[in-house]
Design a protein around this motif. Structure first.
Motif: not given
Length: 298
Positions: A233-235, A245-253, A259-265, A270-273
């Motif tokens: 998918p695009a992007g 070392g920057c693995r926290i995902e900053g997602n916009i719903n 909303i940010y998602h921590l590794p292992g959550s 399922k979150t795509v950045i």
């Protein structure tokens, strides 16, 4: 005695209307000259006799009209939408329907099934079984769709977010979870059926149903499977492109919430950045909060 019997028959005729004379005469005297009982007398009714509101039937034969038995299917709740035809099953948690004359992809709310078609991802354990189960429930049938205002109308891929119900009112996502074909999945905020779905998953885990007994862990790849070669998918998010070392995902719903998602959550995998939409990776929770993101509610 024969004469007396016929006399009684004549008295019956006198008491009855003129239109019934022939019937009364035939019924008054039998072959042996004995009086027969009137239609209102004791004894079984003849094959031609009827009761008000009934239909005449011949001896040993039905009327030819079989009563309609009530449907065995449960009546769906009135709040559900109209039936729409299913065009295809894409995977265990996504289908395509025709709604309002338009083909529409539907992503089921509250359930996550193992992947079979995610780009650059090996086929996951029990993914094919989940897709097959979905096919058995809805393929070439009609379903009812229901939105949930708490979840937004569509996801970032343009798929409509809906609950899917069979024609007789069964919740498809709950059936999948209860059978061990997927897990309960909360994207960000609680949804209407979350308690029921979580209870279904707990029971399935306890019974080691489906993937809980067959797979080492949810999302584990099938041995020897190769990554999907389907177009990405695009992007899509690319962890290799994130700063070291920057693995926290900053997602916009879909509602514009950051909303940010921590590794292992539960929501991380399922979150795509998609950087082109303003989404990004963070090196710390403090940095995410400072930038205006909040933690996901897993």
């Amino acid at each position: 005695m024969a004469t007396g019997g016929c006399s009684r028959g004549r008295r019956v005729v006198a008491l009855m209307g003129a239109g019934a004379v022939l019937v009364a005469l035939l019924g008054a005297c039998g072959p042996a000259g004995n009086a027969k009982t009137a239609a209102t007398g004791p004894g079984p009714a003849s094959a031609s006799s009827t009761t008000p509101g009934s239909r005449a039937t011949g001896a040993g034969r039905g009327s030819g009209a079989t009563p309609t038995s009530p449907s065995s299917a449960a009546t769906p709740p009135p709040s559900l939408g109209a039936l729409v035809p299913v065009l295809s099953v894409i995977d265990g948690d996504t289908i395509a329907v025709r709604e309002g004359g338009v083909r529409r992809k539907i992503r089921l709310i509250g359930v996550d099934t193992p992947e079979t078609r995610k780009p650059n991802t090996p086929v996951q354990c029990f993914g094919k079984e989940a897709s097959s189960k979905m096919q058995s429930l809805v393929q070439s049938r009609s379903v009812r769709l229901q939105a949930d205002p708490s979840q937004g109308d569509t996801d970032k891929y343009g798929r409509s977010l809906r609950y899917v119900f069979t024609a007789d009112g069964r919740n498809v996502a709950q059936l999948l979870i209860a059978g061990g074909f997927g897990r309960e999945y909360t994207y960000d905020t609680a949804y209407r059926f979350q308690p029921q779905f979580r209870a279904a998953e707990s029971a399935a885990r306890g019974a080691r149903a489906g993937l809980w007994g067959a797979c080492p862990s949810f999302g584990s790849p099938v041995a020897g499977s190769q990554p999907s070669t389907a177009p990405a998918p695009a992007g899509p998010n690319d962890p290799a492109a994130a700063p070291a070392g920057c693995r926290i995902e900053g997602n916009i719903n879909s509602r514009g919430e950051k909303i940010y998602h921590l590794p292992g959550s539960a929501t991380y995998d399922k979150t795509v950045i998609t950087p082109s939409t303003g989404e990004r990776y963070f090196c710390s929770e403090a940095a995410a909060v400072a930038a205006g993101w909040r933690a996901a509610r897993d």
